[in-house]
Design a protein around this motif. Structure first.
Motif: not given
Length: 488
Positions: A327-332, A349-360, A390-395
């Protein structure tokens, strides 16, 4: 000490931060422990526990509309928040009685209370600042940090008591933290009063009219409690009902888009529908954490590190830690990226889906390389949670910001409510279906028997999320044209 307490009471931002922190502890306890409590103490089947947990998640999001409607109209936000916390205190005490009947009664009380207080605390903080006040963003950042600290403490406390199956003490502790939150709002009562609400503008209301508004608010709350209590008795039917509402909302917004006279408004509503579908996929998978994933972590993962047993609740602190740091690193980081590319909502949104796919997919690998006893290495579930977080941070944070951009002023409330119903409510129910799919062929907790079901589910999830990500990536140029925004 007295001087510090006085400073907190006179500073509304600090008052609300501490209030938020303690209120989140009780929610984190229930969110991370309900499935374990139902299966280990009340002897629910895993599928029944997942079904009820799915409704818990669904109602928790959907009932936020309740607080948003009553607050500032029938009751002040501070009074409504206090009422919500009182309901949660009694809820935790009922759940601590450890009977099926008291569980359902406690859940109905807790969900009604959560529906009241979550919108209220955000509105109380919003009202402390003018729209362009530079301190506004800082206050919300600290409040968000306080919320996650509350989750961290809640998950930690829940794991400690769950190790010894001491659920009674756990829920009593949750009631105490809710009580402390109530005391904090009472202590800062005069500093968090309403400003510029419909109710505040009617200061000259006759006493009888104020009484009628109070009775109206209490009647609505009582009606919601009775409705939730009734619906929890019929979990399977209610899940179908919640899914139907989600489908209806999608169709309604398609119809609403077609009715728009201005092209830009019509296009943005269609963009909202597409992005909501992507959000639905992400959150349906993400909400597996308190259901299928918590049971997988309990029975199918080697949770011993350096001689210490890691509880399933403590594993969820991986998410909390990543969110706080990110939360502190993402904005900059976002600001830097946008100097080179259009890093907007569709790409996020697309990146968040890709990241959660990698997670599972990492969980599938962990099951493949499981030990002879069927237990996966703890490192694989850690990797999975990091990618999901990280996906949650994006979406997550940008979902509400997306509505501010896409909705016209008269549709913002409707879009915000539908976002919470579609992405929050329906996703919890979908997650419960997915969780039950993994264990449908066995009632055993033996990882050698349940690993095939989990591996198949996690692989299908990874493939589905990847396909959804590819579709969204391919639609980015089209969505950018529909939205017509410049990302800065």
């Amino acid at each position: 000490m007295h001087r510090n307490i006085q400073h907190i009471r006179k500073n509304p931002a600090i008052t609300l931060l501490v209030t938020q922190l303690f209120s989140c502890i009780s929610y984190a306890v229930l969110y991370s422990t309900l499935v374990l409590y139902m299966t280990q103490k009340l002897e629910f089947s895993s599928s029944s526990a997942n079904s009820i947990m799915g409704l818990f998640v669904a109602f928790n999001f959907g009932l936020h509309l309740l607080g948003g409607y009553i607050g500032g109209r029938l009751l002040s936000y501070r009074a409504l928040y206090l009422l919500g916390m009182l309901l949660q205190i009694f809820a935790c005490l009922f759940i601590a009685l450890q009977t099926v009947e008291s569980l359902r009664l406690g859940l109905a009380l807790f969900l009604t209370g959560a529906g009241l207080n979550v919108p209220c605390i955000n509105m109380m903080l919003t009202q402390q600042f003018k729209p362009h006040d530079p301190q506004r963003e800082t206050a919300f950042l600290w409040n968000y940090a306080g919320m996650n600290i509350g989750y961290f403490l809640g998950f930690s406390i829940a794991g400690y008591f769950q190790l010894n199956l001491n659920f009674y003490t756990l829920f009593i502790a949750a009631a105490i933290t809710a009580f402390i939150s109530s005391l904090m709002i009472i202590a800062g009562w005069h500093t968090v009063k309403d400003t510029s609400t419909p109710l505040e503008k009617l200061k000259v209301l006759h006493h009888s009219k104020k009484t009628l508004r109070f009775i109206g608010a209490c009647s609505v709350v009582a009606g919601v409690f009775v409705g939730v209590f009734f619906l929890l008795q019929y979990a399977k039917t209610t899940r179908i009902f919640m899914i139907s509402i989600g489908i209806f909302m999608f169709l309604f917004f398609i119809y609403l888009g077609l009715r728009q006279k201005e092209v830009i408004n019509r296009n943005r509503i269609f963009a909202y529908v597409i992005l909501s579908l992507g959000g639905m996929v992400f959150w349906s998978l993400y909400q597996l954490a308190p259901m299928g994933l918590v049971l997988f972590a309990l029975n199918n993962v080697d949770r011993h590190i350096f001689g210490i047993t890691i509880t399933p609740q403590w594993i969820q602190n991986i998410n909390t830690t990543v969110i706080v740091i990110g939360g502190f690193l993402m904005p900059p980081l976002f600001k830097k990226i946008r100097q080179y590319i259009a890093f907007g909502f569709p790409l996020q949104f697309a990146l968040s889906l890709l990241l959660i796919a990698i997670g599972f997919f990492s969980l599938v690998i962990g099951i493949h390389y499981a030990a002879p006893d069927g237990l996966s290495s703890f490192s694989w579930i850690t990797i999975s949670y990091v990618f999901q977080s990280v996906g949650e941070l994006l979406i997550g944070p940008i979902g509400y910001g997306m509505i501010g951009l896409l909705a016209t002023e008269n549709l913002q409330g409707l879009m915000m409510g539908s976002w919470m119903l579609i992405v929050g409510g329906s996703s919890g129910v979908v997650a419960s279906y997915l969780s039950n799919y993994a264990i449908q062929s066995t009632t055993s907790n033996n990882p050698l028997l349940t690993n095939p079901g989990y591996a198949h589910l996690f692989l299908m999830i990874a493939i589905a999320a990847t396909v959804a990500a590819i579709v969204l990536f391919s639609l980015i140029p089209h969505l950018e044209r529909l939205i017509q925004a410049r990302w800065k």
